[in-house]
Design a protein around this motif. Structure first.
Motif, short mmCIF file in Angstrom:
data_model
loop_
_atom_site.label_atom_id
_atom_site.label_comp_id
_atom_site.label_asym_id
_atom_site.label_seq_id
_atom_site.Cartn_x
_atom_site.Cartn_y
_atom_site.Cartn_z
N ALA A 27 0.93 -1.41 0.07
CA ALA A 27 0.06 -0.33 0.38
C ALA A 27 0.74 1.11 -0.06
CB ALA A 27 -0.75 0.11 1.10
N ILE A 28 1.73 1.20 0.87
CA ILE A 28 2.89 2.33 0.94
C ILE A 28 3.19 2.34 -0.37
CG2 ILE A 28 4.99 3.37 2.22
CD1 ILE A 28 4.19 1.60 4.53
N GLY A 29 3.75 1.49 -1.12
CA GLY A 29 4.60 1.35 -2.70
C GLY A 29 3.69 2.00 -3.37
N VAL A 30 2.61 1.49 -3.28
CA VAL A 30 1.52 1.85 -4.44
C VAL A 30 1.12 3.54 -4.11
CG1 VAL A 30 -1.21 1.93 -4.76
CG2 VAL A 30 -0.06 0.41 -4.99
N ALA A 31 1.20 4.47 -2.75
CA ALA A 31 1.08 5.55 -3.08
C ALA A 31 2.21 6.41 -3.49
CB ALA A 31 0.51 5.49 -0.77
N VAL A 32 3.57 5.88 -3.41
CA VAL A 32 4.51 6.21 -3.36
C VAL A 32 4.21 6.54 -5.40
CG1 VAL A 32 6.78 6.21 -3.66
CG2 VAL A 32 5.60 6.12 -1.41
N ILE A 33 4.27 4.97 -5.33
CA ILE A 33 3.90 5.27 -7.22
C ILE A 33 3.24 6.26 -7.98
CG2 ILE A 33 4.08 3.46 -9.45
CD1 ILE A 33 5.09 1.52 -7.48
N GLU A 34 2.01 6.30 -7.23
CA GLU A 34 1.36 7.41 -7.48
C GLU A 34 1.85 8.81 -7.08
OE1 GLU A 34 -1.96 6.38 -8.88
OE2 GLU A 34 -1.30 5.11 -8.83
N ILE A 35 2.33 8.57 -6.76
CA ILE A 35 2.42 10.14 -5.95
C ILE A 35 3.96 10.66 -7.00
CG2 ILE A 35 4.40 12.45 -4.74
CD1 ILE A 35 2.86 10.34 -2.53
N THR A 36 4.70 9.75 -7.66
CA THR A 36 4.93 9.78 -8.61
C THR A 36 4.92 10.07 -9.95
OG1 THR A 36 7.08 8.57 -7.34
CG2 THR A 36 7.78 9.25 -9.32
N ALA A 37 4.21 9.83 -10.07
CA ALA A 37 3.66 9.37 -11.71
C ALA A 37 2.61 10.79 -12.08
CB ALA A 37 1.77 8.05 -11.86
N ARG A 38 2.37 11.78 -11.08
CA ARG A 38 2.12 12.86 -10.83
C ARG A 38 2.48 13.39 -10.62
NH1 ARG A 38 -2.41 11.53 -7.01
NH2 ARG A 38 -1.03 12.41 -5.77
N GLY A 39 4.16 13.30 -10.66
CA GLY A 39 5.07 14.13 -10.55
C GLY A 39 5.22 15.30 -9.28
N GLY A 40 4.08 14.78 -8.14
CA GLY A 40 4.50 15.28 -6.70
C GLY A 40 5.81 14.62 -6.21
N GLU A 41 5.82 15.68 -5.11
CA GLU A 41 7.47 15.54 -4.08
C GLU A 41 6.77 14.07 -3.33
OE1 GLU A 41 9.05 18.05 -0.72
OE2 GLU A 41 8.25 19.05 -1.78
N ILE A 42 8.07 12.91 -3.31
CA ILE A 42 8.17 12.40 -2.07
C ILE A 42 8.00 12.79 -0.64
CG2 ILE A 42 8.34 10.23 -1.19
CD1 ILE A 42 6.67 10.51 -3.79
N ASN A 43 7.04 13.17 0.13
CA ASN A 43 7.33 13.23 1.48
C ASN A 43 5.85 13.00 2.94
OD1 ASN A 43 4.97 15.17 1.28
ND2 ASN A 43 6.51 16.60 1.01
N HIS A 44 5.76 12.36 3.43
CA HIS A 44 5.27 12.31 4.98
C HIS A 44 3.62 12.36 4.51
CE1 HIS A 44 3.60 11.00 9.05
NE2 HIS A 44 4.85 10.40 8.27
N ALA A 45 4.04 14.30 4.83
CA ALA A 45 2.58 14.20 4.01
C ALA A 45 1.14 14.19 3.14
CB ALA A 45 2.57 15.74 4.26
#
Length: 97
Positions: A40-58
Motif C-alpha cells: 500500500a505504501i509502495g502504491v502511494a509512492v508510485i501514484e505520487i511519482t506518476a503525478r510528479g509530486g514530491e515524495i514526503n510524509h504528508a
C-alpha cells in the motif's frame, strides 16, 4: 497432492483451497499483513511519482487516505488505512524522541 484432486469439480477444489487458507498460523497472517501494508505504501509512492509530486510524509499519508476513500474493496481500504496509521505512529514516536 494436486493429482489427488484432479477428478474433483472446480468448486470442490476452491472449497479445499479456502480451508487451507484458514489454517494459516498467526505468524503467516502477520507476515501477509505486513507485506500488504508495504504494498500500500509502495502504491502511494508510485501514484505520487506518476503525478510528479514530491515524495514526503504528508503526501504519502494523503495518498493512502485517498486510495482508501476511493476504493470499494474492503481489504484495500483496511490495508491503506493501516499503513497510514503506522506512518502516523512512526511520526509521533520520532517527534517525541
Amino acid at each position: 497432492m494436486a493429482r489427488q484432486f484432479e477428478s474433483l469439480p472446480f468448486r470442490s477444489i476452491f472449497i479445499l483451497s479456502q480451508i487451507y487458507i484458514i489454517k494459516f498460523s498467526m505468524k503467516d497472517i502477520r507476515s501477509h499483513r505486513a507485506g500488504m501494508i508495504g504494498c500500500a505504501i509502495g502504491v502511494a509512492v508510485i501514484e505520487i511519482t506518476a503525478r510528479g509530486g514530491e515524495i514526503n510524509h504528508a503526501n504519502i499519508l494523503y495518498e493512502l487516505e485517498r486510495i482508501a476513500a476511493s476504493s470499494n474493496d474492503l481489504q484495500v481500504k483496511a490495508f491503506s488505512l493501516d499503513a497510514a496509521e503506522l506512518l502516523r505512529k512512526q511520526s509521533e514516536e520520532a517527534s517525541e524522541s
